[in-house]
Design a protein around this motif. Structure first.
Motif, PDB file in Angstrom:
ATOM      1  N   ASN A 156     -79.843 -45.910 -13.373  1.00 23.90           N
ATOM      2  CA  ASN A 156     -78.581 -45.272 -13.021  1.00 23.90           C
ATOM      3  C   ASN A 156     -77.798 -44.978 -14.290  1.00 23.90           C
ATOM      4  O   ASN A 156     -77.577 -45.873 -15.109  1.00 23.90           O
ATOM      5  CB  ASN A 156     -77.755 -46.198 -12.118  1.00 23.90           C
ATOM      6  CG  ASN A 156     -78.449 -46.481 -10.802  1.00 23.90           C
ATOM      7  OD1 ASN A 156     -78.744 -45.569 -10.042  1.00 23.90           O
ATOM      8  ND2 ASN A 156     -78.728 -47.747 -10.536  1.00 23.90           N
ATOM      9  N   LYS A 163     -71.004 -43.740 -11.468  1.00 27.62           N
ATOM     10  CA  LYS A 163     -72.440 -43.495 -11.469  1.00 27.62           C
ATOM     11  C   LYS A 163     -72.664 -42.014 -11.211  1.00 27.62           C
ATOM     12  O   LYS A 163     -72.295 -41.495 -10.164  1.00 27.62           O
ATOM     13  CB  LYS A 163     -73.102 -44.365 -10.396  1.00 27.62           C
ATOM     14  CG  LYS A 163     -74.595 -44.383 -10.427  1.00 27.62           C
ATOM     15  CD  LYS A 163     -75.200 -45.590  -9.704  1.00 27.62           C
ATOM     16  CE  LYS A 163     -74.566 -45.936  -8.395  1.00 27.62           C
ATOM     17  NZ  LYS A 163     -75.264 -47.045  -7.708  1.00 27.62           N
ATOM     18  N   THR A 166     -79.078 -40.829 -10.757  1.00 34.17           N
ATOM     19  CA  THR A 166     -80.141 -41.806 -10.557  1.00 34.17           C
ATOM     20  C   THR A 166     -81.465 -41.127 -10.869  1.00 34.17           C
ATOM     21  O   THR A 166     -81.664 -39.960 -10.524  1.00 34.17           O
ATOM     22  CB  THR A 166     -80.152 -42.376  -9.132  1.00 34.17           C
ATOM     23  OG1 THR A 166     -81.241 -43.312  -9.013  1.00 34.17           O
ATOM     24  CG2 THR A 166     -80.330 -41.294  -8.087  1.00 34.17           C
ATOM     25  N   TYR A 182     -75.535 -37.310  -8.438  1.00 35.19           N
ATOM     26  CA  TYR A 182     -74.807 -37.662  -7.224  1.00 35.19           C
ATOM     27  C   TYR A 182     -73.849 -36.547  -6.821  1.00 35.19           C
ATOM     28  O   TYR A 182     -73.122 -35.998  -7.652  1.00 35.19           O
ATOM     29  CB  TYR A 182     -74.036 -38.971  -7.420  1.00 35.19           C
ATOM     30  CG  TYR A 182     -74.927 -40.190  -7.402  1.00 35.19           C
ATOM     31  CD1 TYR A 182     -75.358 -40.740  -6.196  1.00 35.19           C
ATOM     32  CD2 TYR A 182     -75.357 -40.779  -8.594  1.00 35.19           C
ATOM     33  CE1 TYR A 182     -76.185 -41.858  -6.172  1.00 35.19           C
ATOM     34  CE2 TYR A 182     -76.175 -41.908  -8.580  1.00 35.19           C
ATOM     35  CZ  TYR A 182     -76.587 -42.427  -7.363  1.00 35.19           C
ATOM     36  OH  TYR A 182     -77.408 -43.531  -7.349  1.00 35.19           O
ATOM     37  N   ASP A 183     -73.873 -36.217  -5.524  1.00 34.45           N
ATOM     38  CA  ASP A 183     -73.044 -35.158  -4.957  1.00 34.45           C
ATOM     39  C   ASP A 183     -73.294 -33.827  -5.665  1.00 34.45           C
ATOM     40  O   ASP A 183     -72.411 -32.973  -5.732  1.00 34.45           O
ATOM     41  CB  ASP A 183     -71.555 -35.524  -5.035  1.00 34.45           C
ATOM     42  CG  ASP A 183     -70.712 -34.674  -4.084  1.00 34.45           C
ATOM     43  OD1 ASP A 183     -71.232 -34.286  -3.021  1.00 34.45           O
ATOM     44  OD2 ASP A 183     -69.551 -34.376  -4.428  1.00 34.45           O
ATOM     45  N   THR A 186     -80.829 -32.440  -6.938  1.00 36.10           N
ATOM     46  CA  THR A 186     -82.020 -33.206  -7.296  1.00 36.10           C
ATOM     47  C   THR A 186     -82.942 -32.350  -8.145  1.00 36.10           C
ATOM     48  O   THR A 186     -82.862 -31.114  -8.145  1.00 36.10           O
ATOM     49  CB  THR A 186     -82.790 -33.671  -6.053  1.00 36.10           C
ATOM     50  OG1 THR A 186     -83.172 -32.512  -5.286  1.00 36.10           O
ATOM     51  CG2 THR A 186     -81.963 -34.611  -5.201  1.00 36.10           C
ATOM     52  N   ALA A 248     -76.336 -30.430  -2.905  1.00 40.83           N
ATOM     53  CA  ALA A 248     -75.448 -31.107  -1.974  1.00 40.83           C
ATOM     54  C   ALA A 248     -74.833 -30.150  -0.969  1.00 40.83           C
ATOM     55  O   ALA A 248     -74.341 -30.574   0.079  1.00 40.83           O
ATOM     56  CB  ALA A 248     -74.345 -31.841  -2.741  1.00 40.83           C
ATOM     57  N   PRO A 343     -78.958 -35.339  -1.880  1.00 40.32           N
ATOM     58  CA  PRO A 343     -77.763 -35.229  -2.729  1.00 40.32           C
ATOM     59  C   PRO A 343     -76.451 -35.153  -1.958  1.00 40.32           C
ATOM     60  O   PRO A 343     -75.410 -35.565  -2.466  1.00 40.32           O
ATOM     61  CB  PRO A 343     -78.013 -33.953  -3.540  1.00 40.32           C
ATOM     62  CG  PRO A 343     -79.102 -33.227  -2.829  1.00 40.32           C
ATOM     63  CD  PRO A 343     -79.917 -34.253  -2.123  1.00 40.32           C
ATOM     64  N   THR A 345     -75.537 -36.906   0.556  1.00 41.84           N
ATOM     65  CA  THR A 345     -75.084 -38.231   0.984  1.00 41.84           C
ATOM     66  C   THR A 345     -75.217 -39.295  -0.091  1.00 41.84           C
ATOM     67  O   THR A 345     -74.640 -40.376   0.031  1.00 41.84           O
ATOM     68  CB  THR A 345     -75.894 -38.694   2.213  1.00 41.84           C
ATOM     69  OG1 THR A 345     -77.269 -38.881   1.824  1.00 41.84           O
ATOM     70  CG2 THR A 345     -75.812 -37.680   3.348  1.00 41.84           C
ATOM     71  N   GLY A 346     -75.998 -39.025  -1.128  1.00 44.32           N
ATOM     72  CA  GLY A 346     -76.250 -40.015  -2.166  1.00 44.32           C
ATOM     73  C   GLY A 346     -77.415 -40.932  -1.861  1.00 44.32           C
ATOM     74  O   GLY A 346     -77.735 -41.810  -2.661  1.00 44.32           O
ATOM     75  N   TYR A 347     -78.065 -40.734  -0.715  1.00 42.07           N
ATOM     76  CA  TYR A 347     -79.216 -41.572  -0.376  1.00 42.07           C
ATOM     77  C   TYR A 347     -80.359 -41.328  -1.358  1.00 42.07           C
ATOM     78  O   TYR A 347     -80.671 -40.187  -1.706  1.00 42.07           O
ATOM     79  CB  TYR A 347     -79.709 -41.275   1.049  1.00 42.07           C
ATOM     80  CG  TYR A 347     -81.056 -41.913   1.346  1.00 42.07           C
ATOM     81  CD1 TYR A 347     -81.148 -43.254   1.688  1.00 42.07           C
ATOM     82  CD2 TYR A 347     -82.243 -41.178   1.241  1.00 42.07           C
ATOM     83  CE1 TYR A 347     -82.377 -43.855   1.938  1.00 42.07           C
ATOM     84  CE2 TYR A 347     -83.479 -41.762   1.490  1.00 42.07           C
ATOM     85  CZ  TYR A 347     -83.541 -43.091   1.827  1.00 42.07           C
ATOM     86  OH  TYR A 347     -84.757 -43.680   2.062  1.00 42.07           O
ATOM     87  N   HIS A 348     -81.021 -42.415  -1.799  1.00 39.10           N
ATOM     88  CA  HIS A 348     -82.256 -42.287  -2.572  1.00 39.10           C
ATOM     89  C   HIS A 348     -83.029 -43.588  -2.448  1.00 39.10           C
ATOM     90  O   HIS A 348     -82.458 -44.671  -2.284  1.00 39.10           O
ATOM     91  CB  HIS A 348     -81.988 -41.952  -4.048  1.00 39.10           C
ATOM     92  CG  HIS A 348     -81.274 -43.048  -4.794  1.00 39.10           C
ATOM     93  ND1 HIS A 348     -81.944 -44.027  -5.501  1.00 39.10           N
ATOM     94  CD2 HIS A 348     -79.956 -43.311  -4.930  1.00 39.10           C
ATOM     95  CE1 HIS A 348     -81.064 -44.844  -6.056  1.00 39.10           C
ATOM     96  NE2 HIS A 348     -79.850 -44.442  -5.722  1.00 39.10           N
TER      97      HIS A 348
END
Length: 402
Positions: A156, A163, A166, A182-183, A186, A248, A343, A345-348
């Motif tokens: 990170n 942050k 990632t 983030y947001d 990718t 995003a 992107p 939601t920030g899920y990874h």
């Protein structure tokens, strides 16, 4: 028929890859100290194999030429990081030039495969799935053999207490091949079979850029998908390759097929985009141009496209992408890790070859249905035959086989 999903949950896998924090306000020479010390035994063992591979493929003069060209194409900040890592390792196996070369294995024509999938939900949220199909076998001091899954970790990047990125990484490799702003967006890089180290070097001499460190620079400085896509598609890159990106924003997803430098060949596919108005809700990229017939030795793309043709957009969520990217048509003996990210939601999540995808629970307009995608996928004899050639090639390049 399955009803529209109302709720989607992911449970953490039983094991997770290690995670490290890199603070960009820290002096570049000191940023990677924790990671480097953590993996020191592996780093020294990797150095033996990496140096043997380099000298099997290139002369000392050629390696010096490569280092000179690459250093001219990498931002100074990252060269300082290499020098800091060199001091920590303190081994002739890992000079700053060695680290520079290691971060540009693709430009040196190290063989990889890989697959990427973008899938849009009906509300426009785009989810990105990625298999990294790559092997780097090296002997540890106790005689055991390690490979990329043994040293895969998440990193990170932080700036001003926030942050921002990632990324999935390996020791001594600090560029970007699999990452999310983030947001924002990718990024995934895949091999294109026209990769050639001699032609890449000549392109670098003319100012074309190597991708890993420059992509990290772009991700550190560009927060949004649209600007990133424009910048990436218009840049001059040393090697032909594929860049897969999700954003995003609603229905932001694209695959860019890169020609070497500014060639822009007529036969190269145009930018592929997710397009709601045309019913294009998913994009799949393996290692061949999508506007040409797939090679007979690699059935991954047509087999997976056939599988996707049986699916409907209302099924799309992270669990759907986990199921598709880990389906037997894509997941294979060379898959070092699998990564899924969203992107918006920030899920990874990152899992290595031996790990199972996270369980996913879908609450429908009816009874609770549990779909457990912790599958023990056994490769068929056909798959093992298919991957004999690339496996043998890795072993040959690393001096571990004939």
């Amino acid at each position: 028929m399955m009803c529209r999903n109302l709720l989607f949950l992911l449970a953490m896998p039983a094991a997770a890859v290690p995670s490290f924090d890199i603070h960009l306000e820290t002096a570049p020479e000191l940023r990677w100290a924790e990671v480097t010390k953590y993996y020191m035994k592996d780093i020294l063992a990797m150095g033996e194999t990496f140096n043997r591979t380099l000298h099997n493929k290139f002369t000392v003069e050629e390696l010096k030429e490569w280092a000179d060209v690459l250093s001219n194409g990498v931002p100074k900040e990252f060269l300082d990081e290499f020098r800091g890592m060199e001091k920590i390792v303190n081994s002739p196996l890992w000079t700053a030039d060695h680290i520079l070369l290691f971060n540009h294995l693709y430009e040196l024509e190290s063989p990889t495969m890989c697959s990427g999938l973008l899938a849009a939900q009906e509300d426009g949220t785009v989810i990105h799935g990625r298999n990294m199909d790559y092997s780097f076998l090296y002997k540890m001091p106790d005689g055991s053999t390690h490979d990329w899954p043994d040293v895969t970790y998440d990193v990170n990047f932080w700036r001003e207490g926030k942050k921002i990125i990632t990324s999935v990484a390996w020791p001594m490799s600090v560029g970007i091949h699999t990452a999310m702003r983030y947001d924002g967006w990718t990024f995934e890089q895949n091999t294109r079979t026209t990769n050639n180290h001699s032609l890449n070097l000549e392109a670098g001499k003319q100012g074309a850029l190597p991708f890993p460190m420059n992509m990290r620079h772009l991700m550190q400085t560009i927060p949004d998908f649209s600007t990133a896509l424009t910048k990436i598609a218009s840049a001059s890159w040393m090697a032909p390759q594929y860049f897969i990106m999700a954003g995003a924003g609603k229905f932001e997803g694209a695959v860019v097929t890169i020609d070497r430098a500014h060639e822009h060949l007529a036969t190269t596919p145009p930018i592929q985009r997710i397009q709601a108005n045309k019913g294009i809700w998913h994009l799949l990229q393996t290692n061949d141009d999508v506007n040409k017939p797939p090679p007979s030795f690699d059935p991954r793309r047509p087999l997976t496209e056939n599988l996707l043709a049986t699916k409907d957009q209302h099924e799309v969520n992270e669990g759907f992408v986990w199921d598709m990217i880990r389906a037997p048509t894509l997941f294979n003996p060379l898959t070092a890790f699998t990564w899924v990210a969203t992107p918006a939601t920030g899920y990874h999540e990152t899992i290595v070859h031996s790990e199972s995808p996270p369980q996913h629970l879908m609450l429908l307009e009816g009874p609770l249905t549990v779909q457990d995608s912790r599958k023990s996928i056994k490769m068929s004899d056909q798959w093992r035959q298919l991957f004999k050639r690339p496996l043998a090639r890795y072993q040959m390049l690393q001096g571990t086989g004939a």
